[in-house]
Design an enzyme around this catalytic site. Structure first.
Site, PDB file in Angstrom:
ATOM      1  N   LYS A 196      70.880  51.304  51.211  1.00 26.75           N
ATOM      2  CA  LYS A 196      72.115  50.673  50.765  1.00 26.75           C
ATOM      3  C   LYS A 196      73.291  51.069  51.655  1.00 26.75           C
ATOM      4  CE  LYS A 196      72.810  50.519  46.361  1.00 26.75           C
ATOM      5  NZ  LYS A 196      73.120  50.923  44.962  1.00 26.75           N
ATOM      6  N   GLU A 202      65.984  60.186  56.074  1.00 28.05           N
ATOM      7  CA  GLU A 202      64.581  59.916  56.391  1.00 28.05           C
ATOM      8  C   GLU A 202      64.404  58.487  56.911  1.00 28.05           C
ATOM      9  OE1 GLU A 202      64.500  62.497  52.555  1.00 28.05           O
ATOM     10  OE2 GLU A 202      65.768  60.943  53.438  1.00 28.05           O
ATOM     11  N   GLY A 258      68.531  52.748  42.637  1.00 32.29           N
ATOM     12  CA  GLY A 258      67.384  52.628  43.537  1.00 32.29           C
ATOM     13  C   GLY A 258      66.073  52.416  42.828  1.00 32.29           C
ATOM     14  N   ARG A 259      65.832  53.162  41.761  1.00 29.25           N
ATOM     15  CA  ARG A 259      64.549  53.057  41.066  1.00 29.25           C
ATOM     16  C   ARG A 259      64.453  51.807  40.198  1.00 29.25           C
ATOM     17  NH1 ARG A 259      67.773  57.071  39.771  1.00 29.25           N
ATOM     18  NH2 ARG A 259      68.530  57.409  37.661  1.00 29.25           N
ATOM     19  N   GLU A 344      63.384  60.925  37.420  1.00 27.24           N
ATOM     20  CA  GLU A 344      64.692  60.900  38.062  1.00 27.24           C
ATOM     21  C   GLU A 344      65.745  60.393  37.093  1.00 27.24           C
ATOM     22  OE1 GLU A 344      65.343  60.258  42.481  1.00 27.24           O
ATOM     23  OE2 GLU A 344      66.106  58.359  41.691  1.00 27.24           O
ATOM     24  N   HIS A 375      36.634  62.253  36.896  1.00 27.06           N
ATOM     25  CA  HIS A 375      35.887  63.218  37.703  1.00 27.06           C
ATOM     26  C   HIS A 375      36.828  64.217  38.363  1.00 27.06           C
ATOM     27  CE1 HIS A 375      32.092  60.960  37.328  1.00 27.06           C
ATOM     28  NE2 HIS A 375      32.910  59.930  37.228  1.00 27.06           N
ATOM     29  N   LYS A 495      69.322  67.923  49.806  1.00 26.65           N
ATOM     30  CA  LYS A 495      69.722  67.145  50.982  1.00 26.65           C
ATOM     31  C   LYS A 495      70.857  67.837  51.728  1.00 26.65           C
ATOM     32  CE  LYS A 495      68.522  62.504  49.328  1.00 26.65           C
ATOM     33  NZ  LYS A 495      69.066  61.160  49.021  1.00 26.65           N
TER      34      LYS A 495
END
Length: 528
Positions: A196, A202, A258-259, A344, A375, A495
């Site tokens: 944004k 990253e 964001g999510r 979050e 398993h 961060k």
């Protein structure tokens, strides 16, 4: 308002003390109508919560708790566009992104541009700098700019476009992007940079690597960037500096967290993967769940039911984790997606007034598809002595039908939820002829609560329903705990420290402000 101090909460606490020792075997034996009483159907979805450790009284008291928390009022505030994200002064309007003809004009305009972009790439009108057709899309983003479209593209693999491959890069570790670039053709690869503010560290590191890779193939011709990069961003100055044409920049808004952003321009990579008509179906399925969320009475409101059960299991029964167990390989990324969505959003320790919470608002969410998880970690759920509520998610019909596979998958799903609920007693073990010396090892305590959600099949529409269901569950949990589910200050400190530490990784500097452990690790990394 601190819900724990309300009469509704105290009534539940008293009730829980009397119910906590009851076993699901008893509850089912006492109520032959238990499945009918504790299951709901809506728009093809079946939610069975009869294996939760509740009674009719529990359910009545939980609905009273919802009323005490004014969940109707909070829901209306969100739908009316009030700034319920009060720490950032923002409205929460992701529902508007999939409102169809009722969406805001700016949303419809971006969706129309996304449609045009998809059509130009699918038709072959969009060409790379050498005139070659685009064959590969690489989405570069992280968090909500990666988890949603990545999960959905995997989930809807059965609907994917046959002549276009979509890839996802998120981790700043070069091991994420380098092997991918090594097998792609720069002349036919298009990158989507999702950030944004166009400042996400990253994402920008990966974007710069992709840009350099392209320019190396294009003999440094900067004009090639405009043919091979799209930005999902509001930072036009930064995207221009990168070399991305304004026509290739798709905006979204600060009222989209964001999510919760997959329904916006962030979903462009997904739309390219599955085609625009399918993307519209995804929006339509979510919109159908939005309408249910907004209008269904509390007793039948699927996301509210999930939220209330979470409060019951986490606070009143003492669970600290919750497992999401999709019996669908296509939904293998769903647990990771829900980890961000729920943890979050609600991984908070203070309420809206800045006061400490008196309980845990969000359990640790984790999971793995069945039957793989059987398993792996199911042993612990069955006999590990910890209360672990589970959400089983299954499809009535497979999205990849092959003879004998799906009945076996469904049988395992139903068997596991039953085994977790009812266990296996010493008498049953003896009756099966097990030697006495093995008896203690064959007993299963059971009484593990679970909910089973059945979808008719997995397509764009039902996936939209499913994701909106969990979004609204997350909202309701925040309303119940009186917390802001739409900020995420907890991600900022790490961060900030990373920006200070990074220069010290590669060069000597003043590390005196850091703790002894960090200084020792820096010395080991830098050979100081």
């Amino acid at each position: 308002m601190n819900l724990i101090h309300t009469p509704a909460w105290q009534a539940l606490a008293t009730h829980a003390a009397s119910l906590r020792s009851r076993h699901l075997r008893e509850l089912f034996a006492e109520d032959t109508q238990r499945f009918t009483r504790f299951s709901r159907q809506h728009d093809g979805l079946l939610l069975d919560f009869s294996k939760q450790r509740i009674t009719a009284d529990t359910y009545h008291l939980l609905l009273g708790l919802a009323a005490a928390a004014d969940i109707d009022g909070w829901r209306q505030k969100m739908l009316d566009g009030e700034a319920i994200n009060h720490t950032e002064g923002r409205a929460v309007r992701h529902v508007a992104l999939r409102a169809g003809n009722n969406a805001p004009p700016e949303v419809r305009a971006v969706l129309e541009r996304m449609k045009t972009c998809c059509e130009s790439i699918h038709s072959g009108t969009w060409r790379g700098y050498t005139g070659e057709r685009i064959t590969d899309i690489v989405n570069i983003g992280i968090g909500g700019s990666d988890l949603g479209p990545r999960m959905a593209a995997r989930a809807l693999a059965a609907q994917q476009q046959p002549d276009l491959r979509v890839h996802f890069v998120a981790n700043v570790d070069s091991a994420d992007i380098a092997p991918l670039l090594a097998r792609l053709n720069p002349r036919s690869t298009l990158f989507i940079i999702a950030s944004k503010t166009f400042t996400t560290q990253e994402t920008l590191i990966n974007a710069a690597t992709a840009r350099a890779w392209l320019l190396a193939a294009a003999a440094g011709d900067e004009a090639a960037v405009a043919r091979h990069f799209i930005a999902l961003s509001t930072a036009r100055e930064q995207t221009r500096a990168f070399g991305i044409a304004d026509d290739n920049v798709f905006e979204f808004w600060d009222w989209v967290g964001g999510r919760f952003s997959m329904w916006s321009a962030i979903g462009l990579s997904l739309a390219l993967a599955i085609g625009w008509r399918q993307f519209e179906q995804l929006l339509a399925g979510a919109r159908a769940m939005d309408e249910h969320f907004a209008s269904a009475p509390a007793a039948d409101n699927l996301p509210l039911i999930l939220a209330l059960l979470s409060v019951w299991n986490t606070h009143f029964l003492g669970a600290r984790t919750a497992a999401v167990l999709p019996y669908s390989q296509s939904l293998e990324r769903l647990p990771a997606y829900l980890q961000q969505l729920e943890m979050e959003s609600n991984g908070k320790q203070t309420d809206r007034e800045g006061q400490p919470l008196s309980g845990i608002a969000c359990p640790v969410v984790w999971g793995e598809p069945g039957t793989n998880g059987q398993h792996s970690f199911y042993q612990l759920i069955h006999q590990g002595g910890q209360l672990i509520p589970c959400d089983f998610i299954a499809l009535t019909a497979s999205d990849f039908p092959l003879h004998s596979h799906h009945p076996s998958l469904l049988a395992n799903c139903l068997a596991q939820s039953a085994a977790l609920a009812f266990g296996q007693t010493a008498e049953e073990v003896r009756a099966a002829g097990v030697p006495e010396n093995l008896l203690p090892f064959k007993i299963f305590p059971g009484n593990q609560p679970s909910t089973t959600l059945l979808l008719p099949t997995l397509n764009a529409w039902t996936l939209g329903q499913l994701l909106a269901l969990y979004e609204h569950k997350t909202f309701y949990l925040g309303a119940l705990w009186n917390i802001n589910s739409f900020d995420q200050w907890g991600v900022e400190l790490g961060k900030t420290l990373a920006r200070r530490i990074e220069p010290l990784i590669t060069q000597t500097g003043d590390d005196s402000a850091f703790d002894a452990s960090t200084r020792g690790l820096l010395a080991a990394l830098g050979g100081r």
